[in-house]
Design a protein around this motif. Structure first.
Motif, PDB file in Angstrom:
ATOM      1  N   TYR A  17      15.216   9.450 -60.185  1.00 21.04           N
ATOM      2  CA  TYR A  17      15.335   8.176 -60.890  1.00 21.04           C
ATOM      3  C   TYR A  17      16.601   8.147 -61.750  1.00 21.04           C
ATOM      4  O   TYR A  17      17.212   9.183 -62.001  1.00 21.04           O
ATOM      5  N   THR A  18      16.932   6.942 -62.211  1.00 22.59           N
ATOM      6  CA  THR A  18      18.110   6.803 -63.068  1.00 22.59           C
ATOM      7  C   THR A  18      17.976   7.613 -64.344  1.00 22.59           C
ATOM      8  O   THR A  18      18.970   7.970 -64.965  1.00 22.59           O
ATOM      9  N   THR A  19      16.748   7.880 -64.751  1.00 25.27           N
ATOM     10  CA  THR A  19      16.466   8.860 -65.803  1.00 25.27           C
ATOM     11  C   THR A  19      15.010   9.270 -65.657  1.00 25.27           C
ATOM     12  O   THR A  19      14.311   8.782 -64.768  1.00 25.27           O
ATOM     13  N   ALA A  38      13.020   3.143 -65.684  1.00 24.69           N
ATOM     14  CA  ALA A  38      13.909   3.907 -64.794  1.00 24.69           C
ATOM     15  C   ALA A  38      13.700   3.456 -63.352  1.00 24.69           C
ATOM     16  O   ALA A  38      12.606   3.061 -62.959  1.00 24.69           O
ATOM     17  N   ILE A  53      16.581   6.052 -57.198  1.00 29.90           N
ATOM     18  CA  ILE A  53      17.890   6.001 -56.543  1.00 29.90           C
ATOM     19  C   ILE A  53      17.682   6.408 -55.077  1.00 29.90           C
ATOM     20  O   ILE A  53      17.031   7.416 -54.804  1.00 29.90           O
ATOM     21  N   GLN A  88      25.460   6.400 -62.945  1.00 28.38           N
ATOM     22  CA  GLN A  88      24.307   6.339 -62.038  1.00 28.38           C
ATOM     23  C   GLN A  88      23.030   6.849 -62.679  1.00 28.38           C
ATOM     24  O   GLN A  88      21.934   6.472 -62.287  1.00 28.38           O
ATOM     25  N   GLY A  89      23.198   7.745 -63.637  1.00 25.54           N
ATOM     26  CA  GLY A  89      22.002   8.294 -64.253  1.00 25.54           C
ATOM     27  C   GLY A  89      22.267   8.730 -65.678  1.00 25.54           C
ATOM     28  O   GLY A  89      23.423   8.974 -66.055  1.00 25.54           O
ATOM     29  N   HIS A 135      20.339   4.049 -71.390  1.00 25.51           N
ATOM     30  CA  HIS A 135      19.850   3.522 -70.101  1.00 25.51           C
ATOM     31  C   HIS A 135      19.953   1.996 -70.097  1.00 25.51           C
ATOM     32  O   HIS A 135      20.446   1.394 -69.139  1.00 25.51           O
ATOM     33  N   LEU A 181      20.765   0.234 -66.174  1.00 27.15           N
ATOM     34  CA  LEU A 181      20.379   1.064 -65.023  1.00 27.15           C
ATOM     35  C   LEU A 181      19.060   0.637 -64.373  1.00 27.15           C
ATOM     36  O   LEU A 181      18.759   1.059 -63.261  1.00 27.15           O
TER      37      LEU A 181
END
Ligand code: ADP
Ligand code: ASP
Ligand code: MG
Length: 437
Positions: free
Chosen positions: A209-211, A219, A222, A283-284, A428, A433
């Motif tokens: 995940y993005t985080t 989140a 991806i 991206q993250g 985030h 994101l």
């Protein structure tokens, strides 16, 4: 590349492998081969072990050779560590490895039994039986060589091979472990040496995940991520993958598929960078929570001082994160501040106390309540405004930044530990994101 100091020296972490150090050639097998790794939650009870076994059998019936890498069941490793702590305040690392490797030995045996019960052939192997040779740094050993001989023989006999994650053996026959979360690395290393078409990492989230979705509910999963972005995310605290696993994947071009062990939905493919991956600057974002920073005061500002200090730290295999130097006294002295993981703090303090004495420094201070929030993405190479977006978001949220470090694709801020989760959410949000690019 950015400033090598700010980038964060991983002191003592000499990179391990080159092709000619394997005991066997790295080649593509004639029968397609797949490595599947199941994490602790994915083998937490008998029902889940059966579910993982069925997945392996399915791949076998599709005509593949199958190698499984299995972690200890559920929270076994944490429980064993707790037990060790009840017996000793400072357990010898050799004995910790002896203890922790039992967790994986339980799960590989049960997995083999489950596959047998379903009418298929399987064999479990410990790191030592397999011939997974490491250096001798207990609790954080690095893989040096992997013997193919035993594994090839078992695969040729039509068996599913089940390997204990995160363990190996050193040249003296001592049992070692590769660091917390390193079953991923066992899997990626095996996939590399065996020429697997893919390394599948089955876990309790359905991808990268993005985080961390446990910390930031918005989140977003991806679909595809480059080795470089994932490597930096893992190194900066994204616990979903062990960073050395990504190094193997990248070096030997093995795609890594992170996915849920509970569904068949596709997860995240970690792969060679493609053009579209640069579209978003970030991206993250990640949070590394258990950090401590140490300041050495009154370091003479002349050549060789930093080298001496960080060599002493590297000699004890303590990993150093960010380093900052502040010069004062008309350039004659400096304060040197660096961060280490909280787990290494006791050792780092011992080393620094010796250095203060030997180098006649003015003193040492420790702050064991820091965290690091990082923004990562290959798009950062070409984007501008990333730093201002991140700093503004933290400022508006009232989060004080203690230190900043940058590299080509990473921007990190040290913050107070209690501000960490909020800082993560702020950053985030600031990069949007939660919305697909
Ligand atoms: P396993 O036992 O299967 O190896 P881990 O606990 O090591 O599982 O890794 C999965 C966990 O990683 C997730 O439950 C999630 O909370 C955490 N995590 C941290 N960062 C991320 C991220 N960026 N994407 C997905 N999961 C993440
Ligand atoms: N069982 C080990 C740990 O909990 C290794 C792993 O799960 O990857 O760290
Ligand atoms: Mg893990």
């Amino acid at each position: 590349m950015g400033n090598p100091v700010a980038k964060g020296l991983r002191v003592g972490a000499a990179d391990a492998l080159s092709l000619n150090r394997w005991w066997g050639p790295v080649s593509s097998p004639t029968v397609p081969l797949i490595v599947q790794k199941f994490g602790g939650t994915s083998v937490a009870n008998a029902e889940r072990i059966h579910r993982a076994a069925r997945r392996a059998i399915r791949a076998k019936l599709e005509g593949k050779q199958v190698v499984l890498v299995v972690s200890a069941m559920g929270h076994t490793t944490d429980e064993l560590l707790k037990l060790a702590g009840e017996v000793s305040a400072d357990p010898p690392k050799r004995e910790l490895d002896m203890l922790l490797t039992t967790g994986e030995q339980v799960s590989i045996a049960l997995m083999a039994m489950a596959i047998h019960a379903a009418g298929h052939e399987a064999i479990s192997l410990t790191g030592a039986q397999l011939g997974l040779l490491t250096d001798s740094v207990h609790t954080r050993a690095r893989i040096q060589r992997i013997s193919r001989e035993r594994i090839d023989r078992e695969l040729a006999a039509g068996r599913i091979v089940i390997v204990a994650g995160f363990q190996g053996i050193d040249a003296g026959g001592e049992i070692t472990t590769l660091g917390r979360g390193a079953s991923d690395t066992t899997a990626a290393a095996l996939a590399s040496v065996l020429g697997a078409e893919i390394c599948e990492i089955y876990t309790d989230v359905d991808g990268v995940y993005t985080t961390d979705p446990r910390l930031v509910p918005q989140a977003r999963k991806i679909d595809r991520i480059s080795y470089d972005t994932m490597l930096e995310m893992a190194a900066a605290g994204a616990a979903v993958m062990h960073s050395r696993a990504i190094e193997f994947g990248k070096k030997y071009r093995v795609p890594i598929h992170v996915r849920s062990s509970l569904t068949d939905a596709p997860g995240t493919l970690i792969m060679t960078e493609t053009k579209g991956m640069e579209d978003a600057a970030v991206q993250g974002v990640t949070l590394k929570q258990d950090l401590a920073s140490i300041t050495l005061a009154g370091v003479p500002n002349r050549p060789g001082m930093a080298a001496r200090i960080f060599s002493a730290i590297a000699a004890k295999n303590v990993l150093v994160d960010d380093i900052v130097q502040n010069v004062y006294d008309d350039g004659r002295q400096a304060n040197l501040t660096f961060s280490v993981s909280a787990a290494d703090l006791a050792e780092a303090k011992r080393i620094c106390a010796d250095l203060v004495r030997e180098m006649n420094l003015s003193g040492m201070s420790v702050d064991d309540g820091v965290a690091k929030v990082s923004a990562i993405g290959v798009g950062m190479r070409t984007a501008s405004g990333v730093a201002s977006t991140m700093f503004s978001a933290l400022a508006e949220g009232g989060v004080n930044i203690h230190n900043i470090s940058t590299s080509e694709i990473v921007l990190s801020c040290l913050v107070r530990r209690e501000d960490g989760p909020r800082a993560l959410q702020l950053v985030h949000d600031a990069f949007g994101l939660h919305v697909a690019p």
